[in-house]
Structure formats: structure tokens, C-alpha cells
Write a protein that holds these residues in place. Structure first.
Motif, PDB file in Angstrom:
ATOM      1  N   THR A   1     -17.385 -16.647  -1.675  1.00 48.39           N
ATOM      2  CA  THR A   1     -18.359 -16.614  -2.774  1.00 48.39           C
ATOM      3  C   THR A   1     -19.736 -16.170  -2.304  1.00 48.39           C
ATOM      4  O   THR A   1     -20.660 -16.102  -3.107  1.00 48.39           O
ATOM      5  CB  THR A   1     -18.475 -18.009  -3.417  1.00 48.39           C
ATOM      6  OG1 THR A   1     -18.870 -18.948  -2.397  1.00 48.39           O
ATOM      7  CG2 THR A   1     -17.147 -18.428  -4.035  1.00 48.39           C
ATOM      8  N   ASP A   2     -19.863 -15.876  -1.008  1.00 47.25           N
ATOM      9  CA  ASP A   2     -21.186 -15.565  -0.453  1.00 47.25           C
ATOM     10  C   ASP A   2     -21.359 -14.102  -0.108  1.00 47.25           C
ATOM     11  O   ASP A   2     -22.225 -13.736   0.675  1.00 47.25           O
ATOM     12  CB  ASP A   2     -21.437 -16.414   0.795  1.00 47.25           C
ATOM     13  CG  ASP A   2     -20.380 -16.197   1.867  1.00 47.25           C
ATOM     14  OD1 ASP A   2     -19.341 -15.553   1.566  1.00 47.25           O
ATOM     15  OD2 ASP A   2     -20.581 -16.669   3.004  1.00 47.25           O
ATOM     16  N   THR A   3     -20.550 -13.222  -0.671  1.00 45.79           N
ATOM     17  CA  THR A   3     -20.671 -11.797  -0.378  1.00 45.79           C
ATOM     18  C   THR A   3     -20.389 -10.990  -1.633  1.00 45.79           C
ATOM     19  O   THR A   3     -19.520 -11.360  -2.435  1.00 45.79           O
ATOM     20  CB  THR A   3     -19.705 -11.358   0.735  1.00 45.79           C
ATOM     21  OG1 THR A   3     -19.786  -9.925   0.891  1.00 45.79           O
ATOM     22  CG2 THR A   3     -18.269 -11.729   0.411  1.00 45.79           C
ATOM     23  N   PRO A   4     -21.098  -9.878  -1.850  1.00 45.95           N
ATOM     24  CA  PRO A   4     -20.845  -9.046  -3.029  1.00 45.95           C
ATOM     25  C   PRO A   4     -19.673  -8.085  -2.847  1.00 45.95           C
ATOM     26  O   PRO A   4     -19.227  -7.452  -3.810  1.00 45.95           O
ATOM     27  CB  PRO A   4     -22.152  -8.268  -3.186  1.00 45.95           C
ATOM     28  CG  PRO A   4     -22.662  -8.137  -1.787  1.00 45.95           C
ATOM     29  CD  PRO A   4     -22.266  -9.402  -1.083  1.00 45.95           C
ATOM     30  N   ASN A   5     -19.182  -7.956  -1.616  1.00 49.16           N
ATOM     31  CA  ASN A   5     -18.174  -6.936  -1.317  1.00 49.16           C
ATOM     32  C   ASN A   5     -16.829  -7.581  -1.008  1.00 49.16           C
ATOM     33  O   ASN A   5     -16.596  -8.062   0.111  1.00 49.16           O
ATOM     34  CB  ASN A   5     -18.636  -6.075  -0.139  1.00 49.16           C
ATOM     35  CG  ASN A   5     -19.887  -5.285  -0.465  1.00 49.16           C
ATOM     36  OD1 ASN A   5     -20.063  -4.834  -1.590  1.00 49.16           O
ATOM     37  ND2 ASN A   5     -20.763  -5.124   0.517  1.00 49.16           N
ATOM     38  N   VAL A   6     -15.953  -7.617  -2.013  1.00 48.65           N
ATOM     39  CA  VAL A   6     -14.642  -8.241  -1.862  1.00 48.65           C
ATOM     40  C   VAL A   6     -13.572  -7.302  -2.409  1.00 48.65           C
ATOM     41  O   VAL A   6     -13.695  -6.777  -3.524  1.00 48.65           O
ATOM     42  CB  VAL A   6     -14.572  -9.589  -2.613  1.00 48.65           C
ATOM     43  CG1 VAL A   6     -13.184 -10.219  -2.424  1.00 48.65           C
ATOM     44  CG2 VAL A   6     -15.651 -10.539  -2.128  1.00 48.65           C
ATOM     45  N   LEU A   7     -12.526  -7.090  -1.611  1.00 46.96           N
ATOM     46  CA  LEU A   7     -11.322  -6.375  -2.039  1.00 46.96           C
ATOM     47  C   LEU A   7     -10.163  -7.354  -1.920  1.00 46.96           C
ATOM     48  O   LEU A   7      -9.949  -7.917  -0.832  1.00 46.96           O
ATOM     49  CB  LEU A   7     -11.069  -5.150  -1.152  1.00 46.96           C
ATOM     50  CG  LEU A   7     -12.223  -4.157  -0.961  1.00 46.96           C
ATOM     51  CD1 LEU A   7     -11.854  -3.124   0.105  1.00 46.96           C
ATOM     52  CD2 LEU A   7     -12.544  -3.454  -2.269  1.00 46.96           C
ATOM     53  N   SER A   8      -9.406  -7.564  -2.980  1.00 50.51           N
ATOM     54  CA  SER A   8      -8.328  -8.559  -2.965  1.00 50.51           C
ATOM     55  C   SER A   8      -6.976  -7.883  -3.099  1.00 50.51           C
ATOM     56  O   SER A   8      -6.826  -6.873  -3.801  1.00 50.51           O
ATOM     57  CB  SER A   8      -8.519  -9.565  -4.107  1.00 50.51           C
ATOM     58  OG  SER A   8      -9.754 -10.248  -3.964  1.00 50.51           O
ATOM     59  N   GLY A   9      -5.976  -8.451  -2.410  1.00 55.34           N
ATOM     60  CA  GLY A   9      -4.630  -7.882  -2.485  1.00 55.34           C
ATOM     61  C   GLY A   9      -3.625  -8.712  -1.734  1.00 55.34           C
ATOM     62  O   GLY A   9      -3.878  -9.873  -1.377  1.00 55.34           O
ATOM     63  N   ASP A  10      -2.466  -8.124  -1.462  1.00 52.96           N
ATOM     64  CA  ASP A  10      -1.374  -8.791  -0.750  1.00 52.96           C
ATOM     65  C   ASP A  10      -1.086  -8.052   0.551  1.00 52.96           C
ATOM     66  O   ASP A  10      -1.169  -6.811   0.599  1.00 52.96           O
ATOM     67  CB  ASP A  10      -0.099  -8.807  -1.608  1.00 52.96           C
ATOM     68  CG  ASP A  10      -0.303  -9.499  -2.942  1.00 52.96           C
ATOM     69  OD1 ASP A  10      -1.005 -10.527  -2.966  1.00 52.96           O
ATOM     70  OD2 ASP A  10       0.223  -8.992  -3.956  1.00 52.96           O
ATOM     71  N   ILE A  11      -0.732  -8.798   1.578  1.00 51.28           N
ATOM     72  CA  ILE A  11      -0.364  -8.162   2.855  1.00 51.28           C
ATOM     73  C   ILE A  11       0.958  -7.434   2.673  1.00 51.28           C
ATOM     74  O   ILE A  11       1.989  -8.041   2.370  1.00 51.28           O
ATOM     75  CB  ILE A  11      -0.281  -9.201   3.984  1.00 51.28           C
ATOM     76  CG1 ILE A  11      -1.674  -9.774   4.265  1.00 51.28           C
ATOM     77  CG2 ILE A  11       0.293  -8.554   5.249  1.00 51.28           C
ATOM     78  CD1 ILE A  11      -1.712 -10.799   5.371  1.00 51.28           C
ATOM     79  N   TRP A  12       0.900  -6.141   2.868  1.00 56.39           N
ATOM     80  CA  TRP A  12       2.059  -5.276   2.642  1.00 56.39           C
ATOM     81  C   TRP A  12       2.830  -5.030   3.939  1.00 56.39           C
ATOM     82  O   TRP A  12       4.052  -4.952   3.942  1.00 56.39           O
ATOM     83  CB  TRP A  12       1.581  -3.962   2.031  1.00 56.39           C
ATOM     84  CG  TRP A  12       2.663  -3.008   1.662  1.00 56.39           C
ATOM     85  CD1 TRP A  12       3.574  -3.145   0.658  1.00 56.39           C
ATOM     86  CD2 TRP A  12       2.951  -1.750   2.286  1.00 56.39           C
ATOM     87  NE1 TRP A  12       4.414  -2.057   0.614  1.00 56.39           N
ATOM     88  CE2 TRP A  12       4.047  -1.184   1.595  1.00 56.39           C
ATOM     89  CE3 TRP A  12       2.384  -1.047   3.349  1.00 56.39           C
ATOM     90  CZ2 TRP A  12       4.586   0.055   1.953  1.00 56.39           C
ATOM     91  CZ3 TRP A  12       2.916   0.184   3.698  1.00 56.39           C
ATOM     92  CH2 TRP A  12       4.003   0.716   3.006  1.00 56.39           C
TER      93      TRP A  12
END
Length: 393
Positions: free
Chosen positions: A326-337
Motif C-alpha cells: 500500500t506504500d507504492t504507486p507502482n504495482v503490477l499484479s498477476g500469477d506466477i506462470w
């Protein structure tokens, strides 16, 4: 027992480090280049191998031409060596235009990838061949061969034939033969391509040390990025007969001038987007996949709201988390492929909701890792605003 060779290299490294650290003549407006390509074009029928290219290389520089096959890098080298002539433009070595001068009269020498050693001659005779052809007196040949053998650490192998040598030793013989005529410029065409990975890595540092100690200008052609990044003072990244960027290796990697350079040098993730907001020091980029925005530091190139851009992210600058930060504006979310274990690093391929695969490198700094990340885990990738590079072309 003391390792004499290692101790000697430690002593020499102090001087070599100082030379390499302080060497940057391209930043000095008063510095005069040793080699100048001035608006050089080389055309074969309807194929343009080199297209109106201008390039300066300085005395004592370790310069590398890097690019894929067919980009024109070998043609540039061959024109300097005299094996090809420019269709247009001119090439100068010092103050002399070299066009029309035969290869054997140019103060350059070339080491080929194949090494081209004479199988019927021993090491001494292979190294001495050029001096014999030039009619150098026998006693001088003997002295210079002995000196060069010591330089490349081949004295114990002087009487062996090429087929009695390892690949690394044959490479040293070819190097010695190129060096013995004391050229102003040594041209190396894929010089380490025939060596295995471990020997290639060792030889890269030996070539750097040798070049500094000799005070000679080296021009290397390679498609091997690691080779260029390790050895060169400056790298010219080429594509289709043109130069896309010339800079020291660190600058090429950290501050690529274009998307082509960013994608060619090392591993990189590209996030597409548009400029949503321009601040004094940062810009906000709306991601093209509709999954939010990214905050990126401004670089030198001006941008405007609505402009399409790409954000380049190196895998080692990305951080994986199980829980959503919650302390950063740069987040990419996904699943380990997928996962690749390399010993010192682990590579994670993370699939975002859009389907894009993002590559993340994680250093294995500890021998054991509690609760390791594994396939299909949901993860969140974060990065600092200065980690992204804005690319506009």
C-alpha cells in the motif's frame, strides 16, 4: 603457495582501474579522434549495409560495435581494415584518409574469429609470420616473438603446433600474431566466439588488462551483449546500417535511447501506455491494459499529456510480494506462470490479467528461502519511480 599470476594481476589492477575510471576523451571537446567515419555509406547492389554513418573512436579506446547479424558492424570494420571500400563518405585514421591504401600498408591488424592459424607451423612461427613477410631482421623477430609470448602467457607452448593447443591457447596465438606488428588499431571480429562460456568470461578481463597495458586502440565487433558490456569503454548499438546509440555500457543499459536499444540490450519488460499527467519531476502514465497508472521519473526528453509512450523495466529492478503493498504507486499484479532457477538468480515469469508476461529477477542472497514462491501463486510486483525508463520511440 602464492599464485604469482593472481598477485601480479592484483598489483596491475590498481593502475588499470585508474586508467579505465578516468578515461573519457569523448567528453572532451578538444580531444581529437584517432578514427573517423564521416558520412560513410556502403552499398552492395540494392542492399545498403552501412547508411550515411558518422562515428568517432579515440586513441586507447576499447570500442565495441554491437548488433544482430546483418546490421553492418563487420562491414564497418572491414572498411577500416581495407578489405572493403566505402561507396560514399570517407574514413580517416589520424589525419590520413585510408581509402585506396591496401590493407597491408594500413597501421591496423585484424584478428579473425576462425583464428586462421597455419597448421604446419608451431606457435613461434605462426606469431612471427607477419614480421618474416615484412623482412624484419631475424634477431629482432626472435626478441619480439619472445616478448609477445610472455605478454599472452604462451612461452611454455612456443614449439607446439595449433592442433596440440586448447581453444583458449589458439585464441592467444591469433591475438599474439595480430599484436606483434604493433598496429595503431587492433580489430577483433567476434574474438571470443569459439570459446566456451567459462573461458570466454575469463578472457574478457584478460583482453581488457592487455589493452590498457599496451595503450592500444581496440575495435571489437560482436553480437554478444555480455562481451560488449564487460569489455568496452563505449558501445555502439547498430541496426540496419545505422547507429542507434553510442555510450558507455552502463548508460546504454540504464538509459536506452530508444525501444530498440532497450529490447536489444539485456532483458526488459515493456509496459505500453499514455501520458496522463506531467509534473515537475515525474509523469503519470495510464496503462494501455486499463489496469491503473504508473508514476515514472522524467528523463531528458520532453513529453506531453496524451502522448503514447512505453515504460521499460529491467527484471532485477522489480520486487515480488505475496501481499498487496500500500506504500507504492507502482504495482503490477498477476500469477506466477513459470520459474527458472539459475543458482545466483531465480527468474519468475508473472502473467498479468491482460495476458502479458513480466519477467522478474530475484537474487538468491540466502541459501534457504522460507515459504518460496511457486507456480500459480498470486503475486504483486512493485518498482521505484526511477526504475522505469520512458521511451517515446
Amino acid at each position: 603457495m602464492t599464485n604469482v599470476r593472481t598477485d601480479a594481476r592484483k598489483r596491475d589492477s590498481l593502475a588499470i582501474g585508474a586508467v579505465r575510471r578516468d578515461f573519457a576523451p569523448w567528453l572532451d571537446p578538444a580531444a581529437k579522434p584517432l578514427i573517423r567515419y564521416e558520412a560513410v555509406t556502403k552499398q552492395y547492389s540494392d542492399f545498403v549495409a552501412v547508411n550515411n554513418l558518422t562515428l568517432n573512436i579515440y586513441e586507447r579506446e576499447f570500442f565495441c560495435l554491437l548488433g544482430p547479424s546483418g546490421c553492418g558492424k563487420t562491414t564497418l570494420m572491414r572498411m577500416l581494415a581495407g578489405f572493403e571500400e566505402p561507396t560514399a563518405g570517407r574514413i580517416l585514421l589520424g589525419d590520413q584518409v585510408v581509402s585506396g591504401i591496401p590493407p597491408y600498408r594500413r597501421p591496423v591488424n585484424m584478428m579473425f574469429q576462425s583464428y586462421a592459424l597455419f597448421p604446419h607451423m608451431n606457435v613461434e612461427k605462426n606469431i612471427a609470420f607477419g614480421l618474416v613477410q615484412d623482412g624484419v631482421p631475424k634477431n629482432e623477430i626472435a626478441d619480439r616473438v619472445a616478448e609477445t609470448l610472455r605478454l599472452v602467457q604462451l612461452t611454455p607452448f612456443a614449439r607446439r603446433k595449433p592442433d596440440q593447443l586448447s581453444g583458449g591457447q589458439r585464441q592467444r596465438v591469433a591475438l599474439a600474431r595480430a599484436l606483434i606488428k604493433r598496429p595503431k588499431v587492433l580489430l577483433l571480429d567476434e574474438p571470443l566466439g569459439a570459446l566456451d562460456k567459462k573461458l570466454r568470461s575469463e578472457t574478457q578481463f584478460e583482453l581488457m588488462d592487455l589493452q590498457v597495458n599496451l595503450g592500444m586502440t581496440f575495435l571489437v565487433v560482436t553480437h554478444d551483449q555480455e562481451e560488449a558490456m564487460v569489455m568496452a569503454d563505449r558501445v555502439a548499438v547498430m541496426d540496419k546500417g545505422t547507429i542507434k546509440q553510442i555510450a558507455p555500457p552502463g548508460q546504454v543499459y540504464e538509459q536506452p535511447a530508444s525501444r530498440y536499444v532497450a529490447e536489444f540490450i539485456g532483458d526488459v519488460n515493456i509496459i505500453e501506455g499514455k501520458i496522463a499527467e506531467v509534473g515537475e519531476h515525474q509523469v503519470r502514465v495510464t496503462r494501455s491494459d486499463g489496469a491503473g497508472t504508473l508514476l515514472i521519473d522524467l528523463q531528458n526528453e520532453p513529453v506531453s499529456v496524451g502522448q503514447e509512450v512505453a515504460v521499460a523495466l529491467r527484471p532485477e529492478k522489480l520486487v515480488l510480494h505475496r501481499d498487496l503493498p500500500t506504500d507504492t504507486p507502482n504495482v503490477l499484479s498477476g500469477d506466477i506462470w513459470d520459474i527458472g532457477y539459475l543458482g545466483d538468480w531465480t527468474i519468475y515469469l508473472v502473467q498479468l490479467a491482460s495476458g502479458q508476461i513480466v519477467r522478474v529477477s530475484r537474487a538468491n542472497s540466502r541459501r534457504f528461502v522460507e515459504q518460496p514462491l511457486t507456480w500459480d501463486d498470486k503475486v504483486h510486483i512493485t518498482f521505484a519511480s526511477e526504475a522505469g525508463v520512458l521511451l517515446t520511440h
